[in-house]
Design a protein around this motif. Sequence first.
Motif, PDB file in Angstrom:
ATOM      1  N   LEU A   1       1.042  -1.655   0.193  1.00 50.54           N
ATOM      2  CA  LEU A   1      -0.059  -0.312  -0.060  1.00 50.54           C
ATOM      3  C   LEU A   1       0.940   1.385   0.271  1.00 50.54           C
ATOM      4  O   LEU A   1       0.799   1.936  -0.630  1.00 50.54           O
ATOM      5  CB  LEU A   1      -1.034   0.014   1.635  1.00 50.54           C
ATOM      6  N   GLU A   2       1.740   1.362   1.107  1.00 48.80           N
ATOM      7  CA  GLU A   2       2.680   2.466   0.852  1.00 48.80           C
ATOM      8  C   GLU A   2       3.348   2.356  -0.477  1.00 48.80           C
ATOM      9  O   GLU A   2       3.866   4.078  -1.059  1.00 48.80           O
ATOM     10  CB  GLU A   2       3.248   2.213   2.066  1.00 48.80           C
ATOM     11  N   ASN A   3       3.883   1.612  -0.712  1.00 50.82           N
ATOM     12  CA  ASN A   3       4.478   2.225  -2.420  1.00 50.82           C
ATOM     13  C   ASN A   3       4.153   2.735  -3.499  1.00 50.82           C
ATOM     14  O   ASN A   3       4.029   2.947  -4.179  1.00 50.82           O
ATOM     15  CB  ASN A   3       5.705   0.723  -2.570  1.00 50.82           C
ATOM     16  N   ALA A   4       2.173   1.718  -3.484  1.00 47.60           N
ATOM     17  CA  ALA A   4       1.836   2.399  -4.336  1.00 47.60           C
ATOM     18  C   ALA A   4       1.262   3.257  -4.122  1.00 47.60           C
ATOM     19  O   ALA A   4       1.135   4.145  -4.788  1.00 47.60           O
ATOM     20  CB  ALA A   4       0.711   1.019  -4.275  1.00 47.60           C
ATOM     21  N   LEU A   5       1.199   3.348  -2.876  1.00 52.47           N
ATOM     22  CA  LEU A   5       1.161   5.363  -2.658  1.00 52.47           C
ATOM     23  C   LEU A   5       2.080   6.101  -3.140  1.00 52.47           C
ATOM     24  O   LEU A   5       1.470   7.397  -4.312  1.00 52.47           O
ATOM     25  CB  LEU A   5       0.563   5.329  -1.317  1.00 52.47           C
ATOM     26  N   VAL A   6       2.879   5.985  -2.770  1.00 51.75           N
ATOM     27  CA  VAL A   6       4.025   6.820  -3.219  1.00 51.75           C
ATOM     28  C   VAL A   6       4.171   7.049  -4.911  1.00 51.75           C
ATOM     29  O   VAL A   6       4.527   8.349  -5.415  1.00 51.75           O
ATOM     30  CB  VAL A   6       5.818   6.316  -2.806  1.00 51.75           C
TER      31      VAL A   6
ATOM     32  N   GLY B   1       1.763   6.227  -6.988  1.00 54.16           N
ATOM     33  CA  GLY B   1       0.477   6.628  -7.882  1.00 54.16           C
ATOM     34  C   GLY B   1       1.212   8.055  -7.579  1.00 54.16           C
ATOM     35  O   GLY B   1       0.591   8.632  -8.677  1.00 54.16           O
ATOM     36  N   VAL B   2       1.739   8.726  -6.969  1.00 55.73           N
ATOM     37  CA  VAL B   2       2.004  10.191  -6.827  1.00 55.73           C
ATOM     38  C   VAL B   2       2.897  10.662  -7.106  1.00 55.73           C
ATOM     39  O   VAL B   2       2.490  11.623  -8.857  1.00 55.73           O
ATOM     40  CB  VAL B   2       1.808  10.514  -5.634  1.00 55.73           C
TER      41      VAL B   2
ATOM     42  N   ARG C   1       5.693  15.431  -0.741  1.00 57.36           N
ATOM     43  CA  ARG C   1       4.568  15.512   0.329  1.00 57.36           C
ATOM     44  C   ARG C   1       3.776  16.130  -0.375  1.00 57.36           C
ATOM     45  O   ARG C   1       2.016  16.472   0.393  1.00 57.36           O
ATOM     46  CB  ARG C   1       5.002  15.776   2.066  1.00 57.36           C
TER      47      ARG C   1
ATOM     48  N   LEU D   1       1.272  14.613  -2.456  1.00 56.02           N
ATOM     49  CA  LEU D   1       0.257  14.144  -2.022  1.00 56.02           C
ATOM     50  C   LEU D   1      -0.997  15.085  -1.556  1.00 56.02           C
ATOM     51  O   LEU D   1      -1.603  13.837  -1.529  1.00 56.02           O
ATOM     52  CB  LEU D   1       1.323  13.220  -0.939  1.00 56.02           C
TER      53      LEU D   1
ATOM     54  N   LEU E   1      -4.031  14.135  -2.524  1.00 57.93           N
ATOM     55  CA  LEU E   1      -5.734  14.101  -1.940  1.00 57.93           C
ATOM     56  C   LEU E   1      -6.565  15.164  -1.751  1.00 57.93           C
ATOM     57  O   LEU E   1      -7.275  14.612  -1.758  1.00 57.93           O
ATOM     58  CB  LEU E   1      -5.082  13.851  -0.369  1.00 57.93           C
TER      59      LEU E   1
END
Length: 381
Positions: free
Chosen positions: A60-65, A67-68, A321, A324, A328
Motif C-alpha cells: 500500500l505505501e509503495n503503491a501510494l508513492v 501513484g503520487v 508530501r 500527496l 488527496l
Amino acid sequence: MEEWEVVTSLPAIEVKQNQSILGPTANKSCEKLECYMILDEVEKTAIGSMCFLAGPFTLLENALVLGVIAATAALRQRPSYLFIGSLALADIFASFFFTTSFLDFHLFRRSDGPTAYLFKLGGVTMAFTGSVGSLLLTALDRYLCIYQASRYKVLLTRNRALLGLLALWSTTIFISFLPLMGWRCPTVLDPPCSCLFPYINKSYLVCWTSFILVVLALILGAYALILWKAHRHEASMSGIHAVAGAGQARMRMDILLARTFGLILLILVGCWLPALSFMLTDVFVVLTRAQQRAFAFCSILCLVNSAVNPLLYALRCRELRIALLRLLATVVKLVNCQKPMGDSTPALPSREDNSCMTLSEGGVPTTPSGQLNTISDRVAK
C-alpha cells in the motif's frame, strides 16, 4: 561369499557418506521438497503473522508513492523521483512475489515442480535485485548532486535517467531468471545442491550474493563520500561566520546529515547482511536445520527493508508530501462533488526544472547553483 558381502555393503556406505555430506537435508525425502519445509507450527504462526502484516503494508505505501509520482507531472520530469519511483515499483513486486511465494511454500507446503518454483523464485529475485539497484541509482544521484552541482542538469538528464532505469531492469530480469533458463542444480534433488533453495546451483547463488554485496558496498561508498564532502564544507563555512553562535549552529548540519545517512545505512545493512551471510555460508558448508530456520526469519528482514524504503527515501521529501496533499485534496473534491477551489498548498517546481533543488525539512528552499551553503539540505531529499 565374502566378496558378495563386500559388494552389498558398498551401497550402504555410499548412502551414509552422502548423508554425512548433505547433513539434515539428506535425512528427509526431497522428492516433494519436504526437506526444505523446516518450520514447526509455532514458527509458521510467527512468520505468517509477520508476512500478513508487512506484505500488505509494503504494497500500500509503495503503491501510494508510485501513484503520487505518476500523477504529478513535475515529479515525473525529475531524475531523482524517477529513481524513487523505480524503488517503489521494485518494493511493490517484493511485497507481492515474496509474500505469496513464501507463505505458499512454508505455510501451505505447496510442492511445485522445477519450472514453477524457479519462476516464483525468479520473481522474488527480480524484486529484491531491482530494489537494491534502485537504491544504488538514488545514491549516485545524490552523489552527483553534491560533487557535480553546477553540471548536475547536464550530466543527469531525464532521458539518461530513463536509460539508466532501462539498463537496470533489463539486467535485473536477465540475472533473476538465469536458473529458469538453465543455470540450475545439475543433480536436481538427488542430492540437492543448496540447503536453502531447491534446484539452485551453488555457483549461481555465490554470483548473485556477491553481486548484491558489491552493490551494497557502492551504496555505502557513495554515502560515505557525501558525508565527507558535507563535513568539509560545514567545517569551512564555520570560519566564515563572524558570530560564533551561528557557526556552531551550522556545524550541527553535517552532524544531522550523518545521523540521517547513518540510519539509512544501518537499516540497509541490518536488513540485508544476515540473509546474505547465510547464502554465502550455504555455498561452502552444510547448514543445519536450525540455521535453515534462522534464514527463513532473516529473509523477512528483506521485506521489512522494502517496507521502510518509502519512509526513508520518499515520504521525507517535502515536494512529494506536497504533491500527496494536492492529490488527496483533488480526490476529496471529486468525492464530495465540489467545484475546484483555489489551492492553498505550495506550488511544485515547474516540469522543466531538472536540477537537484529540493525543499528542506524546515521548508527553506535550496538553490541549484554551485553554492554549497545548503549542502546538508540538498542531499536530504
